[in-house]
Scaffold this motif. Sequence first.
Motif, PDB file in Angstrom:
ATOM      1  N   GLN A 250      -9.287  -4.780   2.743  1.00 28.07           N
ATOM      2  CA  GLN A 250      -8.853  -3.975   3.882  1.00 28.07           C
ATOM      3  C   GLN A 250      -8.959  -2.484   3.586  1.00 28.07           C
ATOM      4  O   GLN A 250      -8.943  -1.654   4.497  1.00 28.07           O
ATOM      5  CB  GLN A 250      -7.410  -4.326   4.247  1.00 28.07           C
TER       6      GLN A 250
ATOM      7  N   ASP B 247      -8.598  -0.001  -5.919  1.00 33.47           N
ATOM      8  CA  ASP B 247      -8.342  -0.773  -4.704  1.00 33.47           C
ATOM      9  C   ASP B 247      -9.006  -2.140  -4.815  1.00 33.47           C
ATOM     10  O   ASP B 247     -10.233  -2.246  -4.871  1.00 33.47           O
ATOM     11  CB  ASP B 247      -8.885  -0.012  -3.487  1.00 33.47           C
TER      12      ASP B 247
ATOM     13  N   CYS C 180      -6.140   5.758   2.879  1.00 34.08           N
ATOM     14  CA  CYS C 180      -4.951   6.615   2.820  1.00 34.08           C
ATOM     15  C   CYS C 180      -5.158   7.787   1.872  1.00 34.08           C
ATOM     16  O   CYS C 180      -4.722   8.908   2.141  1.00 34.08           O
ATOM     17  CB  CYS C 180      -3.731   5.806   2.383  1.00 34.08           C
TER      18      CYS C 180
ATOM     19  N   SER D 248      -6.983  -0.292   2.539  1.00 29.02           N
ATOM     20  CA  SER D 248      -5.921   0.555   3.090  1.00 29.02           C
ATOM     21  C   SER D 248      -5.584   1.721   2.174  1.00 29.02           C
ATOM     22  O   SER D 248      -5.462   2.867   2.628  1.00 29.02           O
ATOM     23  CB  SER D 248      -4.665  -0.286   3.348  1.00 29.02           C
TER      24      SER D 248
ATOM     25  N   THR E  20       0.820  -1.208   0.000  1.00 28.62           N
ATOM     26  CA  THR E  20       0.000   0.000   0.000  1.00 28.62           C
ATOM     27  C   THR E  20       0.855   1.259   0.000  1.00 28.62           C
ATOM     28  O   THR E  20       0.569   2.223  -0.722  1.00 28.62           O
ATOM     29  CB  THR E  20      -0.940   0.006   1.225  1.00 28.62           C
TER      30      THR E  20
END
Length: 328
Positions: free
Chosen positions: A73, A69, A79, A75, A48
């Motif tokens: 998760q 994505d 972010c 992430s 990531t």
Amino acid sequence: MSGKHETGKHETGKHETGKYETGKPGTGKRASGKLVAVANMKGGVGKTTTVVMLAEALAADGARVLVVDLDPQASVSVCLAGEEILGEMIAKGRTLEAYLALKLIQNEKPILAPRIRANVSLTTHGNEPLALSLLPAGPYLRLVERELIYELTGRKYSMHAIEGQLWTLFQDDFVPLAAIYDYILFDCAPGISPMTEIAVRGADLVLVTSIPDYLSTYGLDAFVQTIWGSGRKRHSRLAPKRLPHVLVTRYQQNVRQHQQTILRLEEEAAAEDAGFRLLTTRIPQAAALSEALMPREVPPTFSGKYGAHVSQVLIPLVAELKEILHGA
């Protein structure tokens, strides 16, 4: 996965100006963009972090970038978008899994564009926001992928036919986005989920991030063999375009095991029958890079966010990827 949060009002194409992409594939005048999958069977190897840094570095270099994505998760989504915006997109069904559920499970005709959030990065460069867009994942992506298998199997689809369905979706809905974006980065889930495998097989380049230690590189051979080895015969029509390129992450020059592992990887990559290539750029273990993923009260500049790593890591990495993908 029922997709009940997905209502017709989100399918009208009346997007919020400046927030969601409204362009149609094929309308741009840019050259064909490149699809890059960032993957590894193992988690916790800087995947990531690499996607965020690379996406912002490419955008700072003048490219228009889309991050997709594929990790439940989410992430990279949190972010880039932050918790508030991501929560809003999940609630409104503006996520990858909502799209997959509608299209492949409920047999509807959803529009992909409203799920792409434009100008998602708060980082600026040259007094302008980075041209960075996001197609986020939510917490139910893995559940949707699993339900997709159950649903299509119940309709008497073979696994080969299910893979064909996903491949067709990838070719019809994601590949044409290369007419709008210069680079599409897929942040793949650890392991090999259905969408991860399709993205890896369909990408112009696969980056395998790995810490240079025994455990992190242990599954590298298995990953390569699964996709590029015996799997190539079984999926001849889905064969990857080139060998994967390993990107060393969290490198510590003073750690002997890291030095020894890199020497071994260099030898393996140089072999005549090598199953992978090795990038010369190394992503160091640095607190500044980890902190770059943290939310900030004041929007940062690109140079302020990454500091000396811009010239030492990000510019060389972008140049190396351009050489691989464009031959220049």
